[in-house]
Design a protein around this motif. Structure first.
Motif, mmCIF file in Angstrom:
data_model
loop_
_atom_site.group_PDB
_atom_site.id
_atom_site.type_symbol
_atom_site.label_atom_id
_atom_site.label_comp_id
_atom_site.label_asym_id
_atom_site.label_seq_id
_atom_site.Cartn_x
_atom_site.Cartn_y
_atom_site.Cartn_z
ATOM 1 N N PRO A 1 -19.407 8.602 -14.424
ATOM 2 C CA PRO A 1 -19.253 8.885 -13.166
ATOM 3 C C PRO A 1 -17.769 8.680 -12.726
ATOM 4 N N GLY A 2 -17.166 9.462 -11.721
ATOM 5 C CA GLY A 2 -15.958 9.137 -11.248
ATOM 6 C C GLY A 2 -15.801 7.978 -10.418
ATOM 7 N N SER A 3 -17.008 7.547 -9.640
ATOM 8 C CA SER A 3 -17.054 6.464 -9.018
ATOM 9 C C SER A 3 -16.499 5.247 -9.806
ATOM 10 N N THR A 4 -16.916 5.145 -10.863
ATOM 11 C CA THR A 4 -16.611 3.988 -12.026
ATOM 12 C C THR A 4 -15.243 3.772 -11.808
ATOM 13 N N ILE A 5 -14.410 4.503 -11.912
ATOM 14 C CA ILE A 5 -13.009 4.369 -12.016
ATOM 15 C C ILE A 5 -12.253 4.375 -10.827
ATOM 16 N N ALA A 6 -12.713 4.670 -9.684
ATOM 17 C CA ALA A 6 -12.262 4.745 -8.321
ATOM 18 C C ALA A 6 -11.657 3.254 -8.099
ATOM 19 N N PRO A 7 -12.053 2.152 -8.302
ATOM 20 C CA PRO A 7 -11.570 1.038 -8.084
ATOM 21 C C PRO A 7 -9.857 1.110 -8.611
ATOM 22 N N ALA A 8 -9.952 1.438 -9.824
ATOM 23 C CA ALA A 8 -8.575 1.707 -10.417
ATOM 24 C C ALA A 8 -7.489 2.542 -9.668
ATOM 25 N N TYR A 9 -7.991 3.472 -9.109
ATOM 26 C CA TYR A 9 -7.006 4.157 -8.119
ATOM 27 C C TYR A 9 -6.644 3.412 -7.199
ATOM 28 N N ILE A 10 -7.349 2.458 -6.678
ATOM 29 C CA ILE A 10 -6.967 1.638 -5.473
ATOM 30 C C ILE A 10 -5.926 0.720 -5.808
ATOM 31 N N VAL A 11 -6.202 0.276 -7.130
ATOM 32 C CA VAL A 11 -5.136 -0.654 -7.757
ATOM 33 C C VAL A 11 -3.892 -0.003 -7.830
ATOM 34 N N LEU A 12 -3.705 1.265 -8.315
ATOM 35 C CA LEU A 12 -2.496 1.845 -8.270
ATOM 36 C C LEU A 12 -1.958 2.234 -6.909
ATOM 37 N N ALA A 13 -2.689 2.248 -5.966
ATOM 38 C CA ALA A 13 -2.087 2.455 -4.540
ATOM 39 C C ALA A 13 -1.534 1.349 -4.142
ATOM 40 N N LEU A 14 -2.245 0.101 -4.329
ATOM 41 C CA LEU A 14 -1.806 -1.266 -4.028
ATOM 42 C C LEU A 14 -0.443 -1.640 -4.697
ATOM 43 N N PHE A 15 -0.156 -1.277 -6.101
ATOM 44 C CA PHE A 15 0.924 -1.507 -6.734
ATOM 45 C C PHE A 15 1.958 -0.409 -6.978
ATOM 46 N N GLY A 16 1.592 0.666 -6.219
ATOM 47 C CA GLY A 16 2.566 1.885 -6.558
ATOM 48 C C GLY A 16 4.060 1.531 -6.110
ATOM 49 N N ASN A 17 4.063 0.978 -4.816
ATOM 50 C CA ASN A 17 5.579 0.689 -4.453
ATOM 51 C C ASN A 17 6.322 -0.186 -5.316
ATOM 52 N N LYS A 18 5.605 -1.192 -5.958
ATOM 53 C CA LYS A 18 6.420 -1.959 -6.883
ATOM 54 C C LYS A 18 6.448 -1.339 -8.300
ATOM 55 N N LEU A 19 5.630 -0.486 -8.774
ATOM 56 C CA LEU A 19 5.907 0.288 -9.867
ATOM 57 C C LEU A 19 6.936 1.263 -9.788
ATOM 58 N N TRP B 1 0.879 -1.195 -0.062
ATOM 59 C CA TRP B 1 -0.052 0.010 0.047
ATOM 60 C C TRP B 1 0.880 1.397 -0.104
ATOM 61 N N ASN B 2 0.361 2.257 -1.011
ATOM 62 C CA ASN B 2 1.113 3.706 -0.820
ATOM 63 C C ASN B 2 -0.003 4.585 -0.576
ATOM 64 N N TRP B 3 -0.053 5.199 0.461
ATOM 65 C CA TRP B 3 -0.739 6.233 0.705
ATOM 66 C C TRP B 3 -0.994 7.430 -0.095
ATOM 67 N N ALA B 4 0.121 7.869 -0.712
ATOM 68 C CA ALA B 4 0.645 9.280 -1.334
ATOM 69 C C ALA B 4 -0.156 8.812 -2.786
ATOM 70 N N ALA B 5 0.029 7.410 -3.483
ATOM 71 C CA ALA B 5 -0.422 6.935 -4.583
ATOM 72 C C ALA B 5 -1.893 7.029 -4.562
ATOM 73 N N PHE B 6 -2.468 6.711 -3.294
ATOM 74 C CA PHE B 6 -3.900 6.544 -3.134
ATOM 75 C C PHE B 6 -4.673 7.891 -3.248
ATOM 76 N N PHE B 7 -4.084 8.979 -2.368
ATOM 77 C CA PHE B 7 -4.681 10.287 -2.111
ATOM 78 C C PHE B 7 -4.437 11.160 -3.586
ATOM 79 N N LEU B 8 -3.254 10.977 -4.125
ATOM 80 C CA LEU B 8 -2.685 11.953 -5.262
ATOM 81 C C LEU B 8 -2.928 11.058 -6.642
ATOM 82 N N SER B 9 -3.159 10.018 -6.407
ATOM 83 C CA SER B 9 -3.416 9.095 -7.761
ATOM 84 C C SER B 9 -2.301 9.446 -8.762
ATOM 85 N N LEU B 10 -3.026 9.748 -9.976
ATOM 86 C CA LEU B 10 -1.964 10.008 -11.317
ATOM 87 C C LEU B 10 -1.223 11.214 -10.898
#
Length: 258
Positions: free
Chosen positions: A95-113, A51-60
């Protein structure tokens, strides 16, 4: 083999030589100790999830801040394509909620990426700059963070937002207006169920057409569904507070509810 299982090309932090580790930490710049702990922890896991909190809150924006522009713009490109297809085929942006799960995925894999990104950059620079002092200077310059990249991405996102809204409005009105006329004609001829079906179909959460709510209120009132009629009329009045006719109709509906 499971996707989460380690593949042959995967490299762990603990397997990297000390010199490369130091250069990777130099590449991270700010918060190097934080990423060292995250990467060490990743070395003990079979999955790349961390988990990466910065990637979660700031996303792209986090990706551009960390100079991983290719990830940010690739993901934005996907969003643009999906949004355009949604507007063209469904007459509304997702709606923004549709792609919200994708941002969670980015946060989960942010450190590895970020680990893979830093490792690849350092390896390439090793080949280009054999002299370590020279290489460290380049690593420090090319690594770290960039507020400029993050700011530029904000600008790009704003342009995309305005462009997407303009396209949605153009497509929506070209679709809505003839449908609204059809529904109004059905309503005048007493075919209320058919009319209300069309009104519901052409409603758009992103673009409000007050007249749709006004006409729906009249239909619900005629059908004796006064609570729905009042709700629709209140919505209309919220957009057109100076409409006296609407206020009078609202009072009539409220009187029928007593």
């Amino acid at each position: 083999m499971s996707w989460f299982n380690r593949n042959k090309n995967d490299i762990k932090w603990i397997e990297i030589d000390e010199e490369t580790r130091e250069e990777m930490l130099e590449f991270t710049g700010k918060r190097d100790k934080v990423y060292k702990k995250k990467w060490e922890k990743l070395s003990t896991k079979k999955s790349p999830i961390s988990w990466n909190w910065a990637a979660f809150f700031l996303s792209l924006f986090w990706f551009t801040y960390r100079k991983m522009n290719v990830f940010a713009y690739l993901f934005l490109g996907i969003i643009v394509v999906v949004d355009v297809l949604s507007i063209v085929f469904f007459k509304k942006a997702l709606p923004g909620s549709t792609i919200a799960p994708a941002y969670i995925v980015l946060a989960l894999f942010g450190n590895k990426l970020y680990f893979d990104f830093a490792l690849n950059k350092v390896k390439k620079l090793k080949d280009i700059y054999p002299d370590r002092d020279e290489r460290l200077a380049v690593i420090k310059k090319r690594g770290g963070v960039s507020w400029l990249y993050a700011f530029l991405f904000v600008v790009v996102m704003m342009i995309y937002g305005f462009g997407s809204a303009a396209l949605e409005e153009e497509v929506y009105y070209s679709y809505m207006e003839p449908k609204f006329t059809e529904a109004a004609e059905l309503q005048d001829s007493g075919e209320l169920d058919e009319a209300i079906g069309i009104y519901k179909d052409i409603e758009n959460d992103n673009i409000t057409v007050p007249s749709i709510h006004f006409n729906k209120a009249l239909i619900y009132e005629e059908q004796g569904e006064y609570e729905k009629a009042l709700s629709e009329m209140n919505t209309y009045i919220g957009f057109e507070p100076e409409d006296r006719e609407a206020m009078e109709i609202k009072e009539e509906i409220e009187a029928k509810m007593e």
